[in-house]
Write a protein that holds these residues in place. Sequence first.
Motif, PDB file in Angstrom:
ATOM      1  N   ARG A 206      13.711  -6.546  -9.631  1.00  0.00           N
ATOM      2  CA  ARG A 206      14.285  -5.535  -8.730  1.00  0.00           C
ATOM      3  C   ARG A 206      13.197  -4.638  -8.142  1.00  0.00           C
ATOM      4  O   ARG A 206      13.244  -4.271  -6.972  1.00  0.00           O
ATOM      5  CB  ARG A 206      15.315  -4.686  -9.486  1.00  0.00           C
ATOM      6  CG  ARG A 206      16.577  -5.457  -9.879  1.00  0.00           C
ATOM      7  CD  ARG A 206      17.519  -4.577 -10.680  1.00  0.00           C
ATOM      8  NE  ARG A 206      17.849  -3.389  -9.920  1.00  0.00           N
ATOM      9  CZ  ARG A 206      17.958  -2.169 -10.435  1.00  0.00           C
ATOM     10  NH1 ARG A 206      17.718  -1.970 -11.730  1.00  0.00           N
ATOM     11  NH2 ARG A 206      18.281  -1.146  -9.675  1.00  0.00           N
ATOM     12  N   ILE A 207      12.213  -4.296  -8.966  1.00  0.00           N
ATOM     13  CA  ILE A 207      11.099  -3.479  -8.468  1.00  0.00           C
ATOM     14  C   ILE A 207      10.335  -4.237  -7.389  1.00  0.00           C
ATOM     15  O   ILE A 207      10.003  -3.692  -6.328  1.00  0.00           O
ATOM     16  CB  ILE A 207      10.156  -3.094  -9.619  1.00  0.00           C
ATOM     17  CG1 ILE A 207      10.852  -2.125 -10.589  1.00  0.00           C
ATOM     18  CG2 ILE A 207       8.874  -2.450  -9.080  1.00  0.00           C
ATOM     19  CD1 ILE A 207      10.046  -1.819 -11.834  1.00  0.00           C
ATOM     20  N   ALA A 208      10.041  -5.510  -7.641  1.00  0.00           N
ATOM     21  CA  ALA A 208       9.266  -6.309  -6.695  1.00  0.00           C
ATOM     22  C   ALA A 208       9.977  -6.434  -5.354  1.00  0.00           C
ATOM     23  O   ALA A 208       9.366  -6.284  -4.286  1.00  0.00           O
ATOM     24  CB  ALA A 208       9.005  -7.693  -7.281  1.00  0.00           C
ATOM     25  N   VAL A 209      11.264  -6.699  -5.399  1.00  0.00           N
ATOM     26  CA  VAL A 209      12.034  -6.877  -4.162  1.00  0.00           C
ATOM     27  C   VAL A 209      12.051  -5.592  -3.341  1.00  0.00           C
ATOM     28  O   VAL A 209      11.894  -5.617  -2.116  1.00  0.00           O
ATOM     29  CB  VAL A 209      13.469  -7.336  -4.489  1.00  0.00           C
ATOM     30  CG1 VAL A 209      14.351  -7.278  -3.252  1.00  0.00           C
ATOM     31  CG2 VAL A 209      13.455  -8.746  -5.066  1.00  0.00           C
ATOM     32  N   GLU A 232       5.628 -16.605 -14.058  1.00  0.00           N
ATOM     33  CA  GLU A 232       6.942 -16.204 -13.571  1.00  0.00           C
ATOM     34  C   GLU A 232       6.863 -14.941 -12.719  1.00  0.00           C
ATOM     35  O   GLU A 232       7.499 -14.852 -11.660  1.00  0.00           O
ATOM     36  CB  GLU A 232       7.904 -15.981 -14.752  1.00  0.00           C
ATOM     37  CG  GLU A 232       8.271 -17.246 -15.513  1.00  0.00           C
ATOM     38  CD  GLU A 232       7.256 -17.602 -16.584  1.00  0.00           C
ATOM     39  OE1 GLU A 232       6.163 -16.980 -16.618  1.00  0.00           O
ATOM     40  OE2 GLU A 232       7.547 -18.509 -17.378  1.00  0.00           O
ATOM     41  N   VAL A 233       6.098 -13.956 -13.180  1.00  0.00           N
ATOM     42  CA  VAL A 233       5.993 -12.707 -12.435  1.00  0.00           C
ATOM     43  C   VAL A 233       5.229 -12.926 -11.133  1.00  0.00           C
ATOM     44  O   VAL A 233       5.585 -12.357 -10.090  1.00  0.00           O
ATOM     45  CB  VAL A 233       5.320 -11.612 -13.290  1.00  0.00           C
ATOM     46  CG1 VAL A 233       5.092 -10.349 -12.464  1.00  0.00           C
ATOM     47  CG2 VAL A 233       6.182 -11.286 -14.510  1.00  0.00           C
ATOM     48  N   ARG A 234       4.196 -13.759 -11.169  1.00  0.00           N
ATOM     49  CA  ARG A 234       3.469 -14.063  -9.936  1.00  0.00           C
ATOM     50  C   ARG A 234       4.421 -14.655  -8.892  1.00  0.00           C
ATOM     51  O   ARG A 234       4.378 -14.302  -7.714  1.00  0.00           O
ATOM     52  CB  ARG A 234       2.329 -15.032 -10.216  1.00  0.00           C
ATOM     53  CG  ARG A 234       1.375 -15.192  -9.013  1.00  0.00           C
ATOM     54  CD  ARG A 234       0.500 -16.431  -9.170  1.00  0.00           C
ATOM     55  NE  ARG A 234      -0.221 -16.450 -10.418  1.00  0.00           N
ATOM     56  CZ  ARG A 234      -1.392 -15.850 -10.625  1.00  0.00           C
ATOM     57  NH1 ARG A 234      -1.941 -15.153  -9.644  1.00  0.00           N
ATOM     58  NH2 ARG A 234      -1.985 -15.937 -11.792  1.00  0.00           N
ATOM     59  N   ALA A 235       5.303 -15.546  -9.332  1.00  0.00           N
ATOM     60  CA  ALA A 235       6.261 -16.158  -8.413  1.00  0.00           C
ATOM     61  C   ALA A 235       7.225 -15.119  -7.857  1.00  0.00           C
ATOM     62  O   ALA A 235       7.560 -15.131  -6.660  1.00  0.00           O
ATOM     63  CB  ALA A 235       7.027 -17.269  -9.119  1.00  0.00           C
ATOM     64  N   LEU A 242       4.601 -10.097  -1.627  1.00  0.00           N
ATOM     65  CA  LEU A 242       3.432  -9.369  -2.095  1.00  0.00           C
ATOM     66  C   LEU A 242       2.341 -10.345  -2.537  1.00  0.00           C
ATOM     67  O   LEU A 242       2.623 -11.494  -2.899  1.00  0.00           O
ATOM     68  CB  LEU A 242       3.810  -8.449  -3.261  1.00  0.00           C
ATOM     69  CG  LEU A 242       4.891  -7.400  -2.946  1.00  0.00           C
ATOM     70  CD1 LEU A 242       5.394  -6.753  -4.233  1.00  0.00           C
ATOM     71  CD2 LEU A 242       4.363  -6.348  -1.993  1.00  0.00           C
ATOM     72  N   GLU A 243       1.097  -9.892  -2.507  1.00  0.00           N
ATOM     73  CA  GLU A 243      -0.049 -10.723  -2.870  1.00  0.00           C
ATOM     74  C   GLU A 243      -0.489 -10.357  -4.279  1.00  0.00           C
ATOM     75  O   GLU A 243      -1.078  -9.298  -4.507  1.00  0.00           O
ATOM     76  CB  GLU A 243      -1.170 -10.501  -1.854  1.00  0.00           C
ATOM     77  CG  GLU A 243      -0.749 -10.828  -0.422  1.00  0.00           C
ATOM     78  CD  GLU A 243      -1.688 -10.269   0.632  1.00  0.00           C
ATOM     79  OE1 GLU A 243      -2.650  -9.540   0.240  1.00  0.00           O
ATOM     80  OE2 GLU A 243      -1.474 -10.540   1.825  1.00  0.00           O
ATOM     81  N   ALA A 244      -0.213 -11.234  -5.240  1.00  0.00           N
ATOM     82  CA  ALA A 244      -0.330 -10.899  -6.652  1.00  0.00           C
ATOM     83  C   ALA A 244      -1.652 -11.333  -7.269  1.00  0.00           C
ATOM     84  O   ALA A 244      -2.212 -12.374  -6.923  1.00  0.00           O
ATOM     85  CB  ALA A 244       0.816 -11.533  -7.430  1.00  0.00           C
ATOM     86  N   THR A 245      -2.154 -10.516  -8.210  1.00  0.00           N
ATOM     87  CA  THR A 245      -3.365 -10.797  -8.967  1.00  0.00           C
ATOM     88  C   THR A 245      -3.129 -10.402 -10.422  1.00  0.00           C
ATOM     89  O   THR A 245      -2.583  -9.327 -10.694  1.00  0.00           O
ATOM     90  CB  THR A 245      -4.560  -9.998  -8.418  1.00  0.00           C
ATOM     91  OG1 THR A 245      -4.749 -10.322  -7.033  1.00  0.00           O
ATOM     92  CG2 THR A 245      -5.829 -10.318  -9.193  1.00  0.00           C
ATOM     93  N   VAL A 246      -3.552 -11.237 -11.350  1.00  0.00           N
ATOM     94  CA  VAL A 246      -3.399 -10.927 -12.765  1.00  0.00           C
ATOM     95  C   VAL A 246      -4.626 -10.172 -13.269  1.00  0.00           C
ATOM     96  O   VAL A 246      -5.753 -10.436 -12.844  1.00  0.00           O
ATOM     97  CB  VAL A 246      -3.171 -12.212 -13.595  1.00  0.00           C
ATOM     98  CG1 VAL A 246      -4.383 -13.126 -13.536  1.00  0.00           C
ATOM     99  CG2 VAL A 246      -2.848 -11.862 -15.043  1.00  0.00           C
TER     100      VAL A 246
END
Length: 272
Positions: A206-209, A232-235, A242-246
């Motif tokens: 929900r936060i990501a969306v 899963e969170v990256r997806a 959003l452009e994700a980095t771990v």
Amino acid sequence: MGPVSPAQRDAVTGRLRDAGCVWAEDETRLLVEAATGPEMLAALVDRRVAGEPLEYLLGWAEFCGERIAVDPGVFVPRTRTALLVAAAVAVTGPAATVVELCCGSGALTRALARRLVTPRLLAAVDLDPAAVACARRNLAALSVPVFAGDLFDPLPVAWRGGLDLVVANAPYVPTAELTLLPTESRRYEAPVALDGGSDGLAVLRRIAVAALSWLAPGGHLVLEIGAGQVDEVRAVLTDAGLEATVVRDEVLGATAMTARCPADVAGRRNEN
């Protein structure tokens, strides 16, 4: 309280160690300092042996070098969450606008306030009334507003699309795994601060969306996650635009994700 004899300290330490307290000597020192007399010390030790978190007995937790007030039931800030502070500072420039979601005691905001260069805006949000009250105490001296409500809902509409940083240590434990948490967490911390839903990602999703609508172009979302949730969170973040980095810290045993809002966010918002 008055002086405590070595024999009394040893007795307290022995009880704590027998109860499974790994840092029994340190806890003894802190409990002795917190007690106003022998009766209070005995009561505190009894409560600790019964499993009550040390932070609730002391009334504070140490986080990033600061003492953060922690009320009973409020999520106790973990040492590993220092990774969120470091990750947030690394992606955030000067005069930033910053909001902490699921703020609990407000520990992250307190730490960020000390490390960011002249932030233009700091604010925090939580759904739990006990957490909101606790965070307001911790952030009062900094004049940081703490909003009561669900994620972005209580924030002023004028902030939409203008936040440089959103940081959250949101609940990410799958419901079925709550029974695997330490007794201190299961019995004493509010479930709303721990339960991430069936797959652990209900709140993070929900936060990501919603983040795409609230972040400024080039702004970042920074989240704490479980070590096994990276893919899963990256997806989830990628699907949200959003452009994700771990980010990992092996010493702290911590994992986080930073997610950048793209420069062409206006077009993507229109698509959504």
